[in-house]
Design a protein around this motif. Structure first.
Motif, short mmCIF file in Angstrom:
data_model
loop_
_atom_site.label_atom_id
_atom_site.label_comp_id
_atom_site.label_asym_id
_atom_site.label_seq_id
_atom_site.Cartn_x
_atom_site.Cartn_y
_atom_site.Cartn_z
N SER A 96 -0.60 7.77 12.40
CA SER A 96 -0.34 8.64 11.24
C SER A 96 0.75 8.12 10.32
CB SER A 96 0.05 10.03 11.73
OG SER A 96 -0.94 10.54 12.57
N HIS A 100 -5.57 4.68 9.00
CA HIS A 100 -5.24 6.07 9.31
C HIS A 100 -6.36 7.00 8.84
CE1 HIS A 100 -2.44 9.76 8.58
NE2 HIS A 100 -3.19 9.92 9.64
N PRO A 101 -7.15 7.53 9.78
CA PRO A 101 -8.17 8.50 9.37
C PRO A 101 -7.52 9.83 8.99
CG PRO A 101 -8.18 8.20 11.78
CD PRO A 101 -7.13 7.28 11.24
N ALA A 108 -8.39 12.83 9.14
CA ALA A 108 -9.12 13.96 9.73
C ALA A 108 -8.67 14.05 11.17
CB ALA A 108 -10.63 13.71 9.67
N GLY A 109 -8.79 15.21 11.72
CA GLY A 109 -8.37 15.40 13.10
C GLY A 109 -8.23 16.87 13.36
N SER A 110 -7.41 17.21 14.32
CA SER A 110 -7.20 18.63 14.58
C SER A 110 -5.96 18.79 15.43
CB SER A 110 -8.41 19.23 15.29
OG SER A 110 -8.36 18.93 16.67
N GLU A 111 -5.65 20.04 15.77
CA GLU A 111 -4.48 20.31 16.62
C GLU A 111 -4.83 20.10 18.10
OE1 GLU A 111 -6.41 22.37 15.16
OE2 GLU A 111 -6.80 24.11 16.44
N SER A 120 0.79 16.10 4.93
CA SER A 120 0.53 16.27 6.36
C SER A 120 1.81 16.55 7.16
CB SER A 120 -0.18 15.00 6.88
OG SER A 120 -0.44 15.07 8.25
N ARG A 125 -1.67 26.98 12.23
CA ARG A 125 -2.60 26.37 13.21
C ARG A 125 -2.10 24.99 13.68
NH1 ARG A 125 -6.14 22.40 12.63
NH2 ARG A 125 -6.08 22.50 10.36
N ILE A 126 -1.65 24.19 12.72
CA ILE A 126 -1.28 22.80 13.05
C ILE A 126 -0.05 22.71 13.96
CG2 ILE A 126 -2.40 21.59 11.15
CD1 ILE A 126 0.03 21.95 9.46
N MET A 160 3.05 13.32 19.81
CA MET A 160 2.51 12.66 18.62
C MET A 160 3.37 12.99 17.39
SD MET A 160 -1.24 13.19 16.99
CE MET A 160 -1.08 14.09 15.48
N TRP A 161 3.74 14.27 17.24
CA TRP A 161 4.50 14.67 16.05
C TRP A 161 5.94 14.20 16.10
CZ3 TRP A 161 2.47 15.64 11.59
CH2 TRP A 161 1.13 16.00 11.56
O1 LIG Z 1 -5.49 19.57 12.03
C1 LIG Z 1 -5.43 19.19 10.86
O2 LIG Z 1 -5.81 19.89 9.92
C2 LIG Z 1 -4.89 17.86 10.53
O3 LIG Z 1 -4.49 17.62 9.42
C3 LIG Z 1 -4.90 16.86 11.62
C4 LIG Z 1 -4.20 15.59 11.36
C5 LIG Z 1 -3.07 15.29 12.09
C6 LIG Z 1 -2.43 14.08 11.92
C7 LIG Z 1 -2.91 13.19 11.00
O4 LIG Z 1 -2.28 12.02 10.84
C8 LIG Z 1 -4.04 13.46 10.24
C9 LIG Z 1 -4.69 14.66 10.43
#
Ligand SMILES: O=C(O)C(=O)Cc1ccc(O)cc1
Ligand SMILES: NC(=O)C1=CN([C@@H]2O[C@H](COP(=O)(O)OP(=O)(O)OC[C@H]3O[C@@H](n4cnc5c(N)ncnc54)[C@H](O)[C@@H]3O)[C@@H](O)[C@H]2O)C=CC1
Length: 392
Positions: free
Chosen positions: A109, A132-133, A135-138, A198, A235-236, A243-244
Motif C-alpha cells: 500500500s 498497488h491494487p 481494491a481490497g477490504s477490511e 486511503s 468499516r475500514i 498491515m496498517w
Molecule cells: O476496504 C476498503 O474499502 C479499502 O479501501 C481496502 C484497501 C486497503 C488498503 C489499500 O492499500 C487499498 C485498499
C-alpha cells in the motif's frame, strides 16, 4: 454476446509465478492467475500452513511451499503480498535463489520506501516493478480472498528511473489479465494521493471508533444507536493492525501532512458550528438560516456536491462505471435473462453485484457499464421488457 468478464490475453506470459503471502490480496491474485492463463504454474508461499492448504482447495495455486527459497526457484515472476515491512527479510531469504532476470513486483500500500529498499536490495540482477491494487477490504487472510476482487479495479504501477521497461510491460500485462486497469504514477505521487484517499480515512475511522470507545465508558448503550453512518465511516477500522501499522510507518510524512490538513478543516468546521447556534443572529422565522453564504451551510453544500461526483461503487481512483439498479422477482434464471437481453443488443456488462435478496420475494441487482450510452441503452432495453430498472 454480453460478457461479465474483461477481455483476457489467452497467452501464458510467465512459466512460473511465485506469490509470497497467500492472504486476501495474494490469494485473490493467485485465484485469478491460476484460473486465468497467465502462467504455466502458480506457486503459493506463506508461513501459515492453514493458508497454504486453503490456497490449494480454492485453486489459488497449483503448488504451495512454506520455504521462500523453494517457492522462488525457477520462477520468472515473484509477487510480494505480505505487509510491507516484512519485505526486506523476505528478500534476504529469496535473493540467492532468484533466477537471473526474474521480475519481482509487489502489491504493498505504500511505494516510495518500498521501491527504494527493494531496488537497492535487488541490484542489477533482477528488475523490480512496484505495484498497488486499489481494491481490497477490511478482511484478512485467504478466507476473504475472491477471484474477482481486482476485476475493474485501478492497479497503480510505480516505475522509477531505474525500472526496466520490458519488466514494466510484462507486469502490466499480468495486471490486465486480472481484469484491472493500470495507472502509472511515480512512487512519490502515489504516496501523497493514497495518504489522502486511503490512509487518512483509515486513521479518521480509527479515531472515531476510539472516541466511541471512550464514550461507552459512561454511556454503554451508545453503540446500540450506531446506525448506517457510523458503520459506513468506520468499516475500514476493522482492517489488520499489522498491515496498517506498516502503512503508517512507511508513509509517515504524507500521512502526517494530510492529518494536519484535516485537523485545520475540522477546527474551521467546529468554529462554524459554534457560530450557527440557535442564539446567533442567523436565526430566521423557520428557526434556521437560509443563506447559502452562511459558512457551515456553504461547506455542507460543497461537500455534498463533491461527494456526489465520486462514483458509487467504483473500485479505485479512476472515473468509474455507469450503473443501473434492477429489481427482479425471485425466479430462476433472472440474471441470465438480463444478461441475454443486453447481450443480444451488444451492450457489455462491466460489473454486476447482488445488492439485496429477500427469499421468496426477489432482490435488487446493480449492473455496471463502461460507457454512459451503454447504461442508457440498458435502461431502455430492460424497461421495454417490463423489468423495473432505474439509473443509480
Ligand atoms: O476496504 C476498503 O474499502 C479499502 O479501501 C481496502 C484497501 C486497503 C488498503 C489499500 O492499500 C487499498 C485498499
Ligand atoms: N487488505 C487490503 O485491502 C489491501 C492490501 N494491500 C497490501 O497487500 C499486502 C497484503 O495485504 P493482505 O493480503 O490484506 O494481508 P493478509 O494478512 O490477508 O495476507 C498476508 C499474508 O502474508 C503472510 N505472511 C506475513 N508475513 C509473512 C512472511 N514473513 N513470510 C511468509 N508469509 C507471510 C500471512 O500469513 C498472510 O497469509 C500488504 O502489503 C497490503 O499493504 C494492497 C491493497 C489492498
Amino acid at each position: 454476446m454480453s460478457s461479465l468478464f474483461s477481455q483476457q490475453d489467452q497467452h501464458c506470459s510467465f512459466q512460473r509465478i511465485a506469490i509470497i503471502g497467500m492472504g486476501l490480496i495474494g490469494g485473490s491474485m493467485g485465484m485469478a492467475l491460476r484460473q486465468g492463463n497467465m502462467a504455466t504454474e502458480v506457486v503459493g508461499c506463506d508461513r501459515n500452513e492453514e493458508s497454504l492448504a486453503l490456497a490449494l482447495t480454492t485453486q489459488a495455486a497449483h503448488r504451495v511451499e512454506k520455504e521462500i527459497a523453494r517457492a522462488v526457484e525457477g520462477a520468472d515472476l515473484i509477487i510480494l503480498a505480505t505487509p510491507v515491512r516484512t519485505y526486506p527479510k523476505i528478500l534476504d531469504a529469496m535473493k540467492k535463489h532468484l533466477e537471473p532476470g526474474a521480475i519481482v513486483t509487489d502489491v504493498g500500500s505504500t511505494k516510495s520506501w518500498v521501491v527504494q529498499e527493494l531496488e537497492s536490495m535487488l541490484g542489477e540482477k533482477n528488475p523490480f516493478v512496484g505495484g498497488h491494487p486499489m481494491a481490497g477490504s477490511e478482511k484478512k487472510g485467504i478466507e476473504g480472498a475472491d477471484r474477482y476482487l481486482l476485476e475493474n479495479a485501478v492497479y497503480v504501477l510505480t516505475p522509477s528511473e531505474r525500472t526496466d521497461r520490458n519488466a514494466l510491460k510484462k507486469v502490466e500485462k499480468m495486471v490486465q489479465s486480472l481484469g484491472a486497469r493500470t495507472l502509472e504514477l511515480s512512487p512519490e505521487e502515489h504516496d501523497t494521493m493514497v495518504a489522502m484517499v486511503s490512509h487518512l480515512p483509515h486513521m479518521v475511522a480509527v479515531a472515531l471508533v476510539d472516541t466511541l470507545g471512550e464514550v461507552t465508558k459512561t454511556q454503554p448503550e451508545v453503540t446500540m444507536l450506531a446506525a448506517g453512518g457510523f458503520r459506513d465511516t468506520t468499516r475500514i477500522a476493522a482492517g489488520d493492525p499489522q498491515m496498517w501499522f506498516d502503512i503508517a510507518c512507511t508513509n509517515r510524512k504524507h500521512l502526517v501532512e494530510k492529518i494536519e490538513h484535516f485537523q485545520r478543516l475540522l477546527t474551521q468546521l467546529k468554529d462554524e458550528i459554534i457560530a450557527c447556534g440557535p442564539s446567533s443572529s442567523n436565526v430566521k422565522n423557520e428557526g434556521l438560516s437560509q443563506s447559502p453564504q452562511e459558512p457551515l451551510k456553504g461547506r455542507l453544500h460543497r461537500a455534498r456536491e463533491l461527494r456526489l461526483t465520486i462514483p458509487g461503487k467504483a473500485k479505485g481512483l479512476l472515473p468509474g462505471i455507469h450503473e443501473v439498479v434492477v429489481t427482479v422477482p425471485d425466479r430462476p434464471g433472472m440474471i441470465g435473462h438480463i444478461a441475454r437481453l443486453l447481450g443480444d443488443e451488444e451492450v457489455n456488462i462491466a460489473d454486476i453485484e447482488i445488492l439485496r435478496v429477500r427469499e421468496g420475494h426477489g432482490g435488487t441487482i446493480r449492473v455496471g457499464f463502461y460507457k454512459e450510452e451503454e447504461a442508457e441503452k440498458a435502461l431502455q432495453i430492460l424497461s421495454q421488457d417490463g423489468i423495473i430498472v432505474k439509473r443509480w
